[in-house]
Design a protein around this motif. Structure first.
Motif, PDB file in Angstrom:
ATOM      1  N   ALA B  87      44.310  80.180  30.756  1.00 40.19           N
ATOM      2  CA  ALA B  87      44.207  81.320  29.577  1.00 40.19           C
ATOM      3  C   ALA B  87      42.954  82.195  29.645  1.00 40.19           C
ATOM      4  N   GLU B  88      41.941  81.713  30.275  1.00 39.14           N
ATOM      5  CA  GLU B  88      40.603  82.522  30.793  1.00 39.14           C
ATOM      6  C   GLU B  88      40.941  83.863  31.758  1.00 39.14           C
ATOM      7  N   ARG B  89      41.881  83.408  32.520  1.00 38.00           N
ATOM      8  CA  ARG B  89      42.378  84.702  33.270  1.00 38.00           C
ATOM      9  C   ARG B  89      43.356  85.503  32.603  1.00 38.00           C
ATOM     10  N   MET B  90      43.843  85.221  31.467  1.00 45.88           N
ATOM     11  CA  MET B  90      44.843  85.743  30.534  1.00 45.88           C
ATOM     12  C   MET B  90      46.330  85.472  31.114  1.00 45.88           C
ATOM     13  N   GLN B  91      46.589  84.443  31.648  1.00 46.74           N
ATOM     14  CA  GLN B  91      48.043  84.162  32.433  1.00 46.74           C
ATOM     15  C   GLN B  91      48.783  83.296  31.307  1.00 46.74           C
ATOM     16  N   VAL B  92      49.454  83.880  30.638  1.00 46.62           N
ATOM     17  CA  VAL B  92      50.279  82.758  29.796  1.00 46.62           C
ATOM     18  C   VAL B  92      51.311  82.140  30.761  1.00 46.62           C
ATOM     19  N   ARG B  93      51.897  82.783  31.268  1.00 49.43           N
ATOM     20  CA  ARG B  93      53.185  82.161  32.028  1.00 49.43           C
ATOM     21  C   ARG B  93      52.920  82.050  33.570  1.00 49.43           C
ATOM     22  N   ARG B  94      53.748  80.999  34.215  1.00 47.61           N
ATOM     23  CA  ARG B  94      53.585  81.216  35.649  1.00 47.61           C
ATOM     24  C   ARG B  94      54.168  82.312  36.509  1.00 47.61           C
ATOM     25  N   THR B  95      53.675  82.630  37.655  1.00 47.78           N
ATOM     26  CA  THR B  95      53.994  83.712  38.465  1.00 47.78           C
ATOM     27  C   THR B  95      54.871  83.326  39.492  1.00 47.78           C
ATOM     28  N   GLY B  96      54.901  81.848  39.694  1.00 48.52           N
ATOM     29  CA  GLY B  96      55.777  81.436  40.896  1.00 48.52           C
ATOM     30  C   GLY B  96      57.003  80.716  40.430  1.00 48.52           C
ATOM     31  N   LYS B  97      57.203  79.790  41.456  1.00 47.53           N
ATOM     32  CA  LYS B  97      58.351  78.878  40.908  1.00 47.53           C
ATOM     33  C   LYS B  97      58.095  77.811  40.233  1.00 47.53           C
ATOM     34  N   PHE B  99      57.860  74.370  40.354  1.00 49.49           N
ATOM     35  CA  PHE B  99      57.002  73.358  40.573  1.00 49.49           C
ATOM     36  C   PHE B  99      55.820  73.867  41.608  1.00 49.49           C
ATOM     37  N   ASP B 100      55.638  75.169  41.454  1.00 52.07           N
ATOM     38  CA  ASP B 100      54.190  75.604  42.100  1.00 52.07           C
ATOM     39  C   ASP B 100      53.044  75.630  41.209  1.00 52.07           C
ATOM     40  N   MET B 101      52.467  74.420  41.214  1.00 48.76           N
ATOM     41  CA  MET B 101      51.422  74.350  40.469  1.00 48.76           C
ATOM     42  C   MET B 101      50.309  75.302  40.549  1.00 48.76           C
ATOM     43  N   ARG B 102      49.987  75.773  41.651  1.00 51.12           N
ATOM     44  CA  ARG B 102      49.086  76.970  41.893  1.00 51.12           C
ATOM     45  C   ARG B 102      49.060  78.323  41.120  1.00 51.12           C
ATOM     46  N   LYS B 103      50.502  78.500  40.599  1.00 47.16           N
ATOM     47  CA  LYS B 103      50.905  79.558  39.918  1.00 47.16           C
ATOM     48  C   LYS B 103      51.016  79.535  38.618  1.00 47.16           C
ATOM     49  N   TRP B 104      50.854  78.243  38.019  1.00 45.56           N
ATOM     50  CA  TRP B 104      51.262  77.960  36.825  1.00 45.56           C
ATOM     51  C   TRP B 104      50.291  78.725  35.796  1.00 45.56           C
ATOM     52  N   GLY B 105      50.954  79.089  34.552  1.00 47.20           N
ATOM     53  CA  GLY B 105      50.021  79.674  33.432  1.00 47.20           C
ATOM     54  C   GLY B 105      49.530  78.723  32.488  1.00 47.20           C
ATOM     55  N   PHE B 110      49.927  73.458  29.607  1.00 46.65           N
ATOM     56  CA  PHE B 110      49.770  72.845  28.162  1.00 46.65           C
ATOM     57  C   PHE B 110      51.111  71.968  27.918  1.00 46.65           C
ATOM     58  N   PHE B 111      52.229  72.401  28.413  1.00 46.33           N
ATOM     59  CA  PHE B 111      53.407  71.622  28.234  1.00 46.33           C
ATOM     60  C   PHE B 111      53.158  70.279  28.831  1.00 46.33           C
ATOM     61  N   LEU B 112      52.590  70.208  30.064  1.00 44.59           N
ATOM     62  CA  LEU B 112      52.435  68.930  30.806  1.00 44.59           C
ATOM     63  C   LEU B 112      51.317  68.193  30.099  1.00 44.59           C
TER      64      LEU B 112
END
Lengths: 140, 211
Positions: B87-97, B99-105, B110-112
């Motif tokens: 959220a602090e880098r203003m990323q709401v949603r994932r940018t990758g696949k 299950f690619d947790m590094r790219k999660w938003g 928050f769902f997890l």
């Protein structure tokens, strides 16, 4: 802000010391001779209360990079004109929420069926208030 | 003729104002500390007045199970913090696949976190049901009252946090441009979540470890 932080540190130390003193006193007192838990815990967690707020304010103070206009003796009114945050000019939702909470507690007191109606309105008002500036004319 | 000298004070403009929502949340959490202080005081007072009852009733506690749900709740604080970083880098949603947790938003983290918090509450309900079947209830004795009032109010706080997560997630979906206001609501919910987590660590140590 620096003065506020220092006040919170002083109060933290004061209440933590008092908690220890109170515990020792209740142990030494001839008519008691055991720990009086209510006072010990109330004083201990009062200390933690001031520690929490003091620690947070010290972090905020360190991050703001200078003193706020209201903390400066040489500041003018217009020095504090930067953005203060989002303030709703008016909103009916707090009144709806308060009314819903009243219905819930009224229901607990005189009949559960009223609490269910209140619970429904509570959900509507909570969602309404949270999303007031996210829909309609005000959508961000 | 009157004149007013307006000496423009230097440096005042560059100061980063504190976030009023965040500071207000911390002050409110301070009042929550005192709320739980009352509950801890109830527990310790009743424990000191009836030690035999405590010895008998705490033997019924399922400590390994409570440890398991405690670990899940503590880990949910970690996932919550990753959501805040997003959220602090203003990323709401994932940018990758998916299950690619590094790219999660924020949304994915928050769902997890929500799922883990829900598992904790479900575990608590299961634990309550088991204890009631073993004749420990809210009205059975002072141990039952102390146990259910302390852990129950904590459970209500967790449930309230879950609702707050849903509202913040909804803001992430509703907003066109995720900005500081939305990030602030994510951050203050994380403050609350960490607070509830710390309170549970205290309750766990007192109820399940100290007995």
């Amino acid at each position: 802000m620096n003065a506020n932080v220092k006040l919170y540190w002083i109060l933290t130390v004061f209440f933590l010391l008092l908690s220890g003193l109170y515990t020792v006193w209740s142990l030494l007192d001839a008519s008691h001779q055991r720990v009086e838990w209510v006072g010990t815990i109330a004083l201990l967690l009062s200390g933690l209360l001031f520690l929490l707020i003091g620690f947070y304010l010290s972090k905020v103070h360190a991050a703001q990079g200078g003193e706020l206009a209201e903390d400066r003796l040489d500041a003018n009114i217009e020095d504090g004109d930067a953005e203060q945050g989002h303030y709703s000019p008016w909103s009916w939702w707090p009144i709806v929420l308060a009314g819903a909470a009243s219905l819930v507690f009224l229901g607990v007191a005189i009949g559960a069926w009223i609490a269910f109606i209140g619970g429904g309105i509570l959900v509507v008002s909570l969602v309404g208030w949270t999303y007031e500036y996210y829909r309609g004319y005000f959508a961000r | 003729m009157t004149t007013a000298a307006l000496n423009r004070s230097l440096g005042a403009q560059s100061v980063q104002r504190p976030n009023t929502v965040a500071v207000g949340t911390i002050v409110w959490l301070g009042s929550e500390v005192m709320f739980f202080a009352g509950l801890f005081a109830i527990y310790f007072t009743l424990k000191s007045t009836s030690p035999e009852l405590w010895a008998e009733q705490t033997a019924k506690l399922n400590v390994p199970f409570a440890t398991l749900i405690t670990i899940i709740l503590v880990l949910s604080s970690v996932t919550c913090q990753f959501g805040v970083f997003a959220a602090e880098r203003m990323q709401v949603r994932r940018t990758g696949k998916l299950f690619d947790m590094r790219k999660w938003g924020m949304t994915e983290w928050f769902f997890l976190t929500y799922s883990m918090g829900a598992v904790f509450v479900t575990g608590q309900v299961f634990e309550y049901a088991t204890l009631v079947s073993e004749h420990v209830s809210l009205s059975s004795d002072s141990y039952g009252s102390a146990f259910y009032i302390t852990t129950g109010f904590h459970g209500l706080h967790v449930a309230g946090g879950l609702i707050a997560f849903l509202l913040v997630l909804g803001r992430g979906f509703a907003v066109k441009n995720f900005g500081h206001k939305e990030a602030t609501s994510a951050i203050v919910v994380s403050y609350y979540w960490h607070f509830v987590d710390v309170v549970w660590i205290g309750l766990f140590l007192i109820i399940y470890v100290l007995k």
